[in-house]
Scaffold this active site. Structure first.
Site, PDB file in Angstrom:
ATOM      1  N   LYS A 176      60.393  71.903 -17.342  1.00 36.78           N
ATOM      2  CA  LYS A 176      59.492  72.453 -16.323  1.00 36.78           C
ATOM      3  C   LYS A 176      59.630  73.977 -16.262  1.00 36.78           C
ATOM      4  O   LYS A 176      60.729  74.514 -16.379  1.00 36.78           O
ATOM      5  CB  LYS A 176      59.849  71.860 -14.962  1.00 36.78           C
ATOM      6  CG  LYS A 176      59.264  72.680 -13.826  1.00 36.78           C
ATOM      7  CD  LYS A 176      59.901  72.443 -12.493  1.00 36.78           C
ATOM      8  CE  LYS A 176      59.939  73.739 -11.731  1.00 36.78           C
ATOM      9  NZ  LYS A 176      60.108  73.551 -10.285  1.00 36.78           N
ATOM     10  N   GLU A 216      53.220  74.476 -14.970  1.00 38.85           N
ATOM     11  CA  GLU A 216      53.114  74.603 -13.514  1.00 38.85           C
ATOM     12  C   GLU A 216      52.757  76.018 -13.056  1.00 38.85           C
ATOM     13  O   GLU A 216      53.639  76.840 -12.799  1.00 38.85           O
ATOM     14  CB  GLU A 216      54.441  74.182 -12.863  1.00 38.85           C
ATOM     15  CG  GLU A 216      54.404  74.259 -11.340  1.00 38.85           C
ATOM     16  CD  GLU A 216      55.712  73.818 -10.672  1.00 38.85           C
ATOM     17  OE1 GLU A 216      56.667  73.461 -11.389  1.00 38.85           O
ATOM     18  OE2 GLU A 216      55.776  73.848  -9.438  1.00 38.85           O
ATOM     19  N   GLU A 218      51.789  77.553  -9.997  1.00 40.88           N
ATOM     20  CA  GLU A 218      51.604  77.207  -8.576  1.00 40.88           C
ATOM     21  C   GLU A 218      50.760  78.279  -7.900  1.00 40.88           C
ATOM     22  O   GLU A 218      51.124  79.458  -7.916  1.00 40.88           O
ATOM     23  CB  GLU A 218      52.959  77.084  -7.867  1.00 40.88           C
ATOM     24  CG  GLU A 218      52.775  76.840  -6.368  1.00 40.88           C
ATOM     25  CD  GLU A 218      54.062  76.480  -5.619  1.00 40.88           C
ATOM     26  OE1 GLU A 218      55.118  76.336  -6.279  1.00 40.88           O
ATOM     27  OE2 GLU A 218      53.997  76.360  -4.386  1.00 40.88           O
ATOM     28  N   GLY A 302      54.991  72.658   0.290  1.00 36.75           N
ATOM     29  CA  GLY A 302      55.196  72.968   1.706  1.00 36.75           C
ATOM     30  C   GLY A 302      54.357  72.100   2.634  1.00 36.75           C
ATOM     31  O   GLY A 302      54.414  72.238   3.852  1.00 36.75           O
TER      32      GLY A 302
HETATM   33  P1  13P Z   1      57.687  71.196  -4.009  1.00 37.98           P
HETATM   34  O1  13P Z   1      57.164  69.795  -4.140  1.00 37.98           O
HETATM   35  O2  13P Z   1      58.763  71.318  -2.968  1.00 37.98           O
HETATM   36  O3  13P Z   1      56.586  72.195  -3.829  1.00 37.98           O
HETATM   37  O4  13P Z   1      58.427  71.550  -5.356  1.00 37.98           O
HETATM   38  C1  13P Z   1      57.705  71.890  -6.464  1.00 37.98           C
HETATM   39  C2  13P Z   1      58.530  72.077  -7.674  1.00 37.98           C
HETATM   40  O5  13P Z   1      58.139  72.842  -8.530  1.00 37.98           O
HETATM   41  C3  13P Z   1      59.727  71.281  -7.867  1.00 37.98           C
HETATM   42  O6  13P Z   1      60.011  71.115  -9.237  1.00 37.98           O
END
Ligand code: 13P
Length: 389
Positions: A176, A216, A218, A302
């Site tokens: 990841k 990922e 985000e 969150g």
């Molecule tokens: P959350 O679900 O707390 O946002 O975590 C995301 C994450 O990248 C964990 O690997």
């Protein structure tokens, strides 16, 4: 420079027709353009690993908090941030009986990948016995991106190939890399490009070493923008991510995505319903994610435990071209921590709390979840401004 062809190379740019000048006459000739794309040694295995993780009714338990973030979690229940306490907490999570029914993969921090239970059993073996694929967080975290609007970039490419090879030897089969994009900071074209390029380089290196990359980017919840603005940013980000994934010859069948859901900013005046969130999120994904990608594993970002589950459930009300599931950290762990409180006599109850969340999300993956009877604690939001992982 002549490029030595790999015997296993099977993909070519070309069999292209091009015009060739021959004196005064012009004739068409067909030539093979010699740009081999190296066939990857692990392709079949990557595809199989990704399929296993994206299996019906299952998702990912993310417990890859860095030591600093793990410290914040432990502090919330009055525990010191020691290796022993981190081990005790992760042991509680990973040894939960029956976890494998709902969880197909678990993302670990490096410390946990090499750690064992207090009885000396490797955590990777604990996972494998439950048919849960061990994963590893490989990024080295966020640092300021000079020349941007106070945005950040994600470090970790240096030495990634050799680290990944070691993680594979230790039993990891997926990886990841989390980078972030901030809506209120722009986002600037520079930050989006850097995020997308970094993810693509990481993905190619992971695949080269047998690890299925979780991609990922985000899009942070921070901000007071409406849901339409998040959609616009998500479209731009995913377009660039897939452009660079393709440029880096990443095998789409051997990756997993970890997007944030398309929601309004956390400080926007109105909340969106699960149906609205599902509609906007699926719109972006359908526009940007090829069906070759086996799984979309959302982060919780969150949201409260119940919100994250309701939203996932709403996305699974009709068939999708990909497995749509979860890869939650906060939305799977919050009730567990509160129940545990660091006390050995609470371990069993805390494991039950984990199973309740895992089962709820498993039902949401199948589109069959109802929030009836959920505890009040599970409805509390966990948004933290400028959250780091
Ligand atoms: P959350 O679900 O707390 O946002 O975590 C995301 C994450 O990248 C964990 O690997």
């Amino acid at each position: 420079m002549a490029c030595k062809l790999n015997a296993a190379s099977s993909q070519w740019i070309g069999q292209q027709s091009f015009t060739q000048r021959n004196g005064s006459s012009t004739r068409l000739s067909t030539r093979r353009v010699s740009f081999p794309i190296q066939a990857k040694a692990y392709t079949d295995e990557l595809i199989q690993t990704a399929k296993t993780i994206a299996s019906p009714g299952r998702g990912i338990l993310a417990i890859d908090e860095s030591n600093a973030t793990a410290g914040k979690r432990l502090a919330s229940i009055g525990l010191d941030n020691t290796e022993v306490n981190r081990q005790a907490y992760r042991q509680l999570l990973l040894t939960t009986p029956g976890l494998g029914e709902y969880i197909s993969g678990s993302i670990l921090f490096e410390e946990t990948l090499y750690q064992s239970t207090t009885d000396g059993k490797k955590f990777v073996d604990v996972l494998r016995e439950q048919e849960i694929v061990p994963g590893i967080k490989v990024d080295k975290g966020l640092v300021p991106l000079p020349g941007s609007n106070n945005e950040s970039w994600c470090q970790g490419l240096d030495g990634l190939a050799s680290r990944s090879a070691e993680y594979y030897k230790q039993g990891a089969r997926f990886a990841k890399w989390r980078t972030v994009v901030s809506v209120p900071c722009g986002p600037s074209a520079l930050a989006v490009k850097e995020a997308a390029w970094g993810l693509a380089r990481y993905a190619a290196i992971s695949q080269d070493n047998g690890l299925v990359p979780i991609v990922e980017p985000e899009i942070l919840l921070d901000g007071d923008h409406p849901i339409e603005r998040t959609l616009e940013v998500a479209e731009k980000v995913w377009a660039e991510v897939f452009y660079y994934l393709a440029e880096n010859n990443v095998v789409f069948e051997g990756i997993l995505l970890k997007p944030s859901m398309v929601t309004p900013g956390a400080e926007h005046k109105e909340k969106a319903s699960p149906e609205a969130i599902a509609k906007h999120t699926l719109t972006v994904l359908r526009r940007r994610v090829p069906p070759a990608v086996p799984g979309i594993m959302f982060l919780s970002g969150g949201q409260s435990e119940v919100e994250a589950t309701l939203n996932l459930n709403a996305m699974n009300q009709s068939p999708n071209p990909w497995h749509v599931s979860f890869s939650y950290a906060r939305a799977l762990q919050n009730s567990v921590l509160k129940t545990w409180q660091g006390r050995p006599e609470n371990v069993e109850a805390a494991q039950q709390a984990l199973l309740i969340r895992a089962k709820a999300n498993s039902l949401a993956q199948l589109g069959r979840y109802s929030a009836e009877g959920e505890a009040e604690e599970a409805k509390k939001g966990m948004f933290v401004k400028g959250y780091t992982y």
